[in-house]
Design a protein around this motif. Structure first.
Motif, PDB file in Angstrom:
ATOM      1  N   UNK A  66       0.858  -1.187   0.000  1.00 30.40           N
ATOM      2  CA  UNK A  66       0.000   0.000   0.000  1.00 30.40           C
ATOM      3  C   UNK A  66       0.894   1.237   0.000  1.00 30.40           C
ATOM      4  N   UNK A  67       0.676   2.168  -0.922  1.00 32.07           N
ATOM      5  CA  UNK A  67      -0.215   2.099  -2.095  1.00 32.07           C
ATOM      6  C   UNK A  67       0.450   1.339  -3.224  1.00 32.07           C
ATOM      7  N   UNK A  68      -0.344   0.589  -3.980  1.00 33.48           N
ATOM      8  CA  UNK A  68       0.217  -0.247  -5.032  1.00 33.48           C
ATOM      9  C   UNK A  68      -0.887  -0.554  -6.035  1.00 33.48           C
ATOM     10  N   UNK A  69      -0.524  -0.611  -7.314  1.00 29.88           N
ATOM     11  CA  UNK A  69      -1.495  -0.958  -8.344  1.00 29.88           C
ATOM     12  C   UNK A  69      -2.514   0.144  -8.569  1.00 29.88           C
ATOM     13  N   UNK A  70      -3.687  -0.260  -9.041  1.00 30.33           N
ATOM     14  CA  UNK A  70      -4.748   0.691  -9.419  1.00 30.33           C
ATOM     15  C   UNK A  70      -5.595   1.034  -8.190  1.00 30.33           C
ATOM     16  N   UNK A  71      -4.966   1.698  -7.212  1.00 30.96           N
ATOM     17  CA  UNK A  71      -5.550   1.829  -5.876  1.00 30.96           C
ATOM     18  C   UNK A  71      -6.138   3.200  -5.581  1.00 30.96           C
ATOM     19  N   UNK A  72      -6.151   4.127  -6.566  1.00 35.20           N
ATOM     20  CA  UNK A  72      -6.687   5.457  -6.317  1.00 35.20           C
ATOM     21  C   UNK A  72      -7.467   5.918  -7.542  1.00 35.20           C
ATOM     22  N   UNK A  73      -8.663   6.474  -7.296  1.00 34.08           N
ATOM     23  CA  UNK A  73      -9.492   7.040  -8.362  1.00 34.08           C
ATOM     24  C   UNK A  73     -10.171   8.302  -7.831  1.00 34.08           C
ATOM     25  N   UNK A  74     -10.502   9.196  -8.746  1.00 31.51           N
ATOM     26  CA  UNK A  74     -11.236  10.410  -8.404  1.00 31.51           C
ATOM     27  C   UNK A  74     -12.508  10.423  -9.228  1.00 31.51           C
ATOM     28  N   UNK A 407      10.239   6.539 -13.501  1.00 29.43           N
ATOM     29  CA  UNK A 407       9.536   5.274 -13.332  1.00 29.43           C
ATOM     30  C   UNK A 407       8.175   5.292 -14.015  1.00 29.43           C
ATOM     31  N   UNK A 408       7.541   6.470 -14.039  1.00 28.37           N
ATOM     32  CA  UNK A 408       6.199   6.579 -14.595  1.00 28.37           C
ATOM     33  C   UNK A 408       6.063   7.883 -15.352  1.00 28.37           C
ATOM     34  N   UNK A 409       5.043   7.940 -16.210  1.00 30.92           N
ATOM     35  CA  UNK A 409       4.813   9.083 -17.077  1.00 30.92           C
ATOM     36  C   UNK A 409       3.319   9.366 -17.107  1.00 30.92           C
ATOM     37  N   UNK A 410       2.953  10.639 -17.124  1.00 27.82           N
ATOM     38  CA  UNK A 410       1.548  11.024 -17.078  1.00 27.82           C
ATOM     39  C   UNK A 410       1.304  12.153 -18.072  1.00 27.82           C
ATOM     40  N   UNK A 411       0.033  12.387 -18.381  1.00 29.87           N
ATOM     41  CA  UNK A 411      -0.328  13.487 -19.268  1.00 29.87           C
ATOM     42  C   UNK A 411      -1.524  14.215 -18.694  1.00 29.87           C
ATOM     43  N   UNK A 412      -1.551  15.511 -18.900  1.00 27.35           N
ATOM     44  CA  UNK A 412      -2.712  16.330 -18.571  1.00 27.35           C
ATOM     45  C   UNK A 412      -2.693  17.511 -19.517  1.00 27.35           C
ATOM     46  N   UNK A 413      -3.784  17.696 -20.243  1.00 31.71           N
ATOM     47  CA  UNK A 413      -3.798  18.745 -21.255  1.00 31.71           C
ATOM     48  C   UNK A 413      -2.777  18.435 -22.338  1.00 31.71           C
ATOM     49  N   UNK A 456      -0.012   7.682  -8.316  1.00 32.23           N
ATOM     50  CA  UNK A 456      -0.503   8.947  -8.865  1.00 32.23           C
ATOM     51  C   UNK A 456      -1.812   8.747  -9.608  1.00 32.23           C
ATOM     52  N   UNK A 457      -2.702   9.732  -9.469  1.00 32.29           N
ATOM     53  CA  UNK A 457      -3.892   9.833 -10.323  1.00 32.29           C
ATOM     54  C   UNK A 457      -4.085  11.303 -10.650  1.00 32.29           C
ATOM     55  N   UNK A 458      -4.313  11.627 -11.918  1.00 35.69           N
ATOM     56  CA  UNK A 458      -4.484  13.015 -12.349  1.00 35.69           C
ATOM     57  C   UNK A 458      -5.890  13.191 -12.885  1.00 35.69           C
ATOM     58  N   UNK A 459      -6.547  14.232 -12.429  1.00 32.35           N
ATOM     59  CA  UNK A 459      -7.914  14.518 -12.843  1.00 32.35           C
ATOM     60  C   UNK A 459      -8.119  16.026 -12.861  1.00 32.35           C
ATOM     61  N   UNK A 460      -8.620  16.544 -13.973  1.00 26.28           N
ATOM     62  CA  UNK A 460      -8.975  17.964 -14.092  1.00 26.28           C
ATOM     63  C   UNK A 460      -7.836  18.884 -13.652  1.00 26.28           C
TER      64      UNK A 460
END
Length: 824
Positions: A66-74, A407-413, A456-460
């Motif tokens: 914890x935290x691990x995997x798909x463990x967070x959502x908004x 380790x990880x990559x994200x996108x927003x806009x 990480x979770x990115x929203x709005x």
């Protein structure tokens, strides 16, 4: 054979002023979730361990679940987080919902407990993650627990799935109503369901692993899983439409070798819904035992225009293919393993640091890490951080190792983000405009708590960072977790009327024949952008009326060009970007620096090879594929004159011996000397014949030339230009050789040229009599069939449309051989 010029598909760094026009990245809030997150504080043990450590919580893979995997959502105003409560004898599954408006946190405890490795609850197992998803169509909450194929374990014959889900509208109930009563009770009264309503495939369900949820723009909830094993597995997904689950849908085939692939393979990666499409990105682990990759290889990418993911799958160029996919090469975008030198068996290591994302502008980004584990190469131990990306509108992927790694990559806009923990264990954020490699650190905590890991979770435009605190003690089987909410500073306010030329950059230089990729961004203060025009020296060279605004342009002549973009908006008003100046230079075909070549003698057709060691005569060979047949030209200045060292990829530079050398006069021999070197007998003058694109290599300036003697030796002797034993072709190692140039030791089918235009040849090596050849379109339609009774067959391709094809050949024993054909 014409030497292939290197192309400069290089997108320049965006001006800092553009990057920093975004609002500042700031930490909005930090919320403690629990002090009791389960933590494996014992020893890492082998998979066959059965003992229960009385002094700690031992584990088999990693310490932190914890935290691990798909463990967070908004969803809406709520953040949902899953975790396991410690200590070792507790291990209960927990779901926390945090209300960002009321700042109320409600947590539900489930009867389920961490099951450990293969049912040994006292052995920590980080695969037992808890994925959480919310379906927008009915606002149900869904949780799936990764049992890591425990359907194969007798202890879980009736406990192979742990799926929990709620009644409708549970995700947004008032705080005081968020209780376990929202979840649908199971027949055994523990909220654990052994099936997904609507799916009756028990044999598949009991062996699923690596669960994750995502939603499409239509409000459907998807669940992604892996089925199978590391070298023979598949990704599959199912869809919940607000009523029932539908599935399973296979993206690729297991037993791929029975469906046209040369080998079986599995996947390491993810299926995501990004920017209006279901997409997949992965590395593969192949069922091969004699190649250079110890585990994963390659970057692979595809997407579907169908919001259900059932049809319309395409590669990055938009070429369609049928699902389930068997031949992975159809969607391969790059091979990071070629960025290191070694070709030894099991010596290329590509585990860790792999991820991918796509921006709203449709820029595609992949990252990875590759290590040379050779024990003999001069580059042994070398690790390269890889960033492979395709700017929107571009035709090709760009790969750079000028990348610090992540380790990880994200996108927003329109931006891509690297988000992680610095060396002090505190969060940082780096940002680059999509389609560039210009990462800049825009946020870094310099004080406050330190953390071990995060999800990480990115929203709005906000980053929700689920973090495990590092409390400086590994002797406790519980740890605190926190949620940080960070505003990424994405400016969604009114736009100005503006156009910016992103590439090329001022003072960029290109060689004649290079493609110059022009790329601009444009915004309108009112109405819409209707088109963007591109100009060179005030002459219109092209336009694009849809975002992203781009143009591939090949200048017709050398010289200086002033480049600018002009944007138009609704109503006809226009605005012009700042100009940049580029230079297009004449290609110096005689300059062999900057690439690696095979050297083929024009008279004999054989390739120059280095036999290694020092003072060993070089050899001539039928094949130019092996690394010891590859040569670099390194410029060295002696007495004010430029000469070249001819440098072996595997050993040292070449020496032109004199008359008294034993065992023979004027031999050319290998050395262990490193370039650049100015020794008189180790430097060469390159003479280029532009009429037929060939070379002669003179030992310094003494009139003696590299020569393939009739005796088989390689010497340096006086020879007229008409003696073609002194004439050589320099063939880039990036260029495919014809079939007659390749040493084919195992049964194979080859096509040359490939890609093809007017015609191509299908050739066979070490195969018993071929009965027929069939060619299929990427959609599986038979487009060509013919009987054949010889080792090669030339085929006219004028009846083929441009695209990718699969060529199948059938031997007299009815064995199939497959390869890919590209028609331009």
């Amino acid at each position: 054979m014409k030497r292939i010029a290197l192309k400069h598909f290089v997108f320049s760094i965006l001006l800092f002023a553009v990057v920093f026009s975004q609002a500042q990245v700031t930490l909005e809030s930090e919320i403690k979730i629990t002090d009791l997150a389960m933590y494996f504080d014992g020893n890492k043990v082998s998979l066959n361990t059965t003992t229960n450590n009385p002094n700690g919580y031992d584990y088999v893979y990693g310490r932190s679940l914890t935290p691990h995997g798909d463990c967070i959502k908004v969803y809406d105003k709520f953040v949902f987080l899953t975790w396991y409560r410690g200590g070792k004898n507790d291990r209960h599954v927990m779901l926390t919902r945090y209300n960002t408006e009321t700042e109320t946190m409600k947590t539900i405890e489930f009867p389920h407990q961490h099951t450990g490795y293969n049912g040994r609850w006292w052995i920590g197992e980080t695969h037992n993650t808890i994925a959480v998803g919310i379906c927008p169509k009915d606002e149900t909450i869904h949780m799936v627990y990764d049992m890591h194929r425990n359907g194969n374990v007798p202890a879980f014959s009736n406990d192979y799935l742990r799926y929990s889900y709620t009644t409708a509208n549970a995700a947004t109930v008032p705080d005081e109503q968020f209780t376990i009563d929202l979840f649908v009770q199971s027949p055994n009264n523990n909220y654990k369901h052994l099936a997904f309503p609507g799916i009756n495939d028990v044999n598949t369900t009991k062996l699923l692993t690596y669960p994750a949820f995502f939603t499409n723009d239509q409000g459907d909830l998807f669940m992604k899983n892996r089925f199978g094993y590391s070298k023979n597995g598949k990704f599959l997904f199912a869809k919940y439409d607000g009523t029932d689950w539908e599935g399973y849908t296979d993206f690729n085939r297991m037993q791929a070798s029975s469906h046209g692939s040369p080998y079986n393979w599995g996947l390491y990666g993810d299926i995501k819904y990004i920017n209006g499409k279901i997409r997949i990105g992965f590395q593969q682990r192949a069922g091969l035992n004699n190649d250079k990759y110890i585990y994963q290889n390659g970057f692979y990418y595809a997407y579907s225009d169908d919001p259900s993911g059932l049809t319309q799958w395409k590669d990055h160029e938009g070429t369609g293919f049928t699902r389930p996919l068997a031949v992975s090469d159809l969607i391969k975008i790059s091979e990071p393993g070629d960025l290191v030198t070694t070709t030894e068996k099991d010596k290329v290591y590509m585990v860790g640091g792999f991820d991918w994302t796509v921006t709203d502008n449709n820029d595609i980004h992949f990252i990875g890490r590759v290590k040379d584990n050779s024990t003999t190469s001069s580059t042994a131990g070398q690790t390269k951080q890889v960033h492979t990306y395709k700017p929107a509108g571009a035709s090709n992927f760009i790969t750079t190792t000028d990348f610090s790694g992540a380790e990880t990559l994200y996108a927003s806009g329109d931006y891509v983000y690297i988000i992680g923990l610095n060396s002090s264990g505190r969060p940082f954020v780096e940002r680059a405009l999509g389609g560039t490699n210009s990462f800049t650190r825009v946020y870094e905590a310099t004080s406050g708590k330190r953390f071990r890991k995060g999800q990480v979770y990115i929203k709005n435009g906000r980053l929700y960072y689920y973090l495990l605190e590092n409390n400086s003690s590994d002797s406790d089987d519980t740890q605190p977790t926190y949620l940080q909410i960070i505003d990424l500073g994405i400016d969604n306010g009114p736009k100005s009327f503006a156009v910016t030329l992103i590439t090329p950059s001022d003072n960029d230089s290109f060689e004649e024949g290079d493609i110059v990729q022009l790329y601009a961004t444009a915004t309108a203060d009112e109405g819409e952008i209707t088109k963007v025009e591109f100009y060179a020296n005030n002459a219109l060279i092209g336009e694009d009326n849809t975002s992203p605004y781009s143009l591939d342009w090949t200048p017709s002549t050398t010289g200086i060009y002033a480049i600018k973009a002009k944007a138009y908006k609704t109503g006809g008003d226009s605005i012009i970007s700042s100009e940049v100046t580029i230079e297009v230079t004449e290609v110096d075909e005689s300059d062999l620096t900057g690439d690696v070549y095979r050297l083929r003698n024009v008279a004999t057709g054989k390739f120059l090879g280095d036999e290694g060691g020092s003072a060993n005569p070089v050899s001539m060979n039928d094949t130019g594929e092996d690394t010891n047949k590859h040569w670099n030209f390194v410029k060295t200045n002696v007495g004010g004159t430029d000469y070249f060292n001819i440098d072996s990829e595997t050993n040292g530079i070449l020496r032109a011996t004199g008359a008294g050398f034993a065992p023979g006069a004027y031999l050319v021999v290998s050395t262990g000397k490193v370039a650049p070197a100015g020794d008189t007998d180790k430097i060469w003058t390159v003479h280029y014949n532009e009429t037929d694109d060939t070379f002669r290599f003179e030992s310094k300036d003494n009139g003696r030339f590299l020569y393939h003697d009739a005796s088989g030796s390689v010497t340096n002797i006086s020879a007229p230009e008409t003696d073609i034993r002194s004439v050589w072709e320099a063939i880039s190692t990036s260029e495919s050789l014809s079939i007659t140039d390749e040493a084919l030791r195992s049964p194979s089918i080859k096509i040359y040229p490939n890609p093809a235009r007017d015609k191509f040849t299908v050739a066979f090596q070490n195969i018993s009599t071929i009965r027929r050849v069939e060619i299929y379109s990427i959609l599986g339609k038979l487009v060509y069939q013919n009987s054949i009774s010889k080792s090669k067959q030339e085929i006219e391709s004028s009846d083929f449309t441009a695209g990718v094809y699969i060529v199948k050949a059938f031997s007299d024993s009815n064995k199939e051989f497959h390869t890919k054909l590209v028609i331009k």
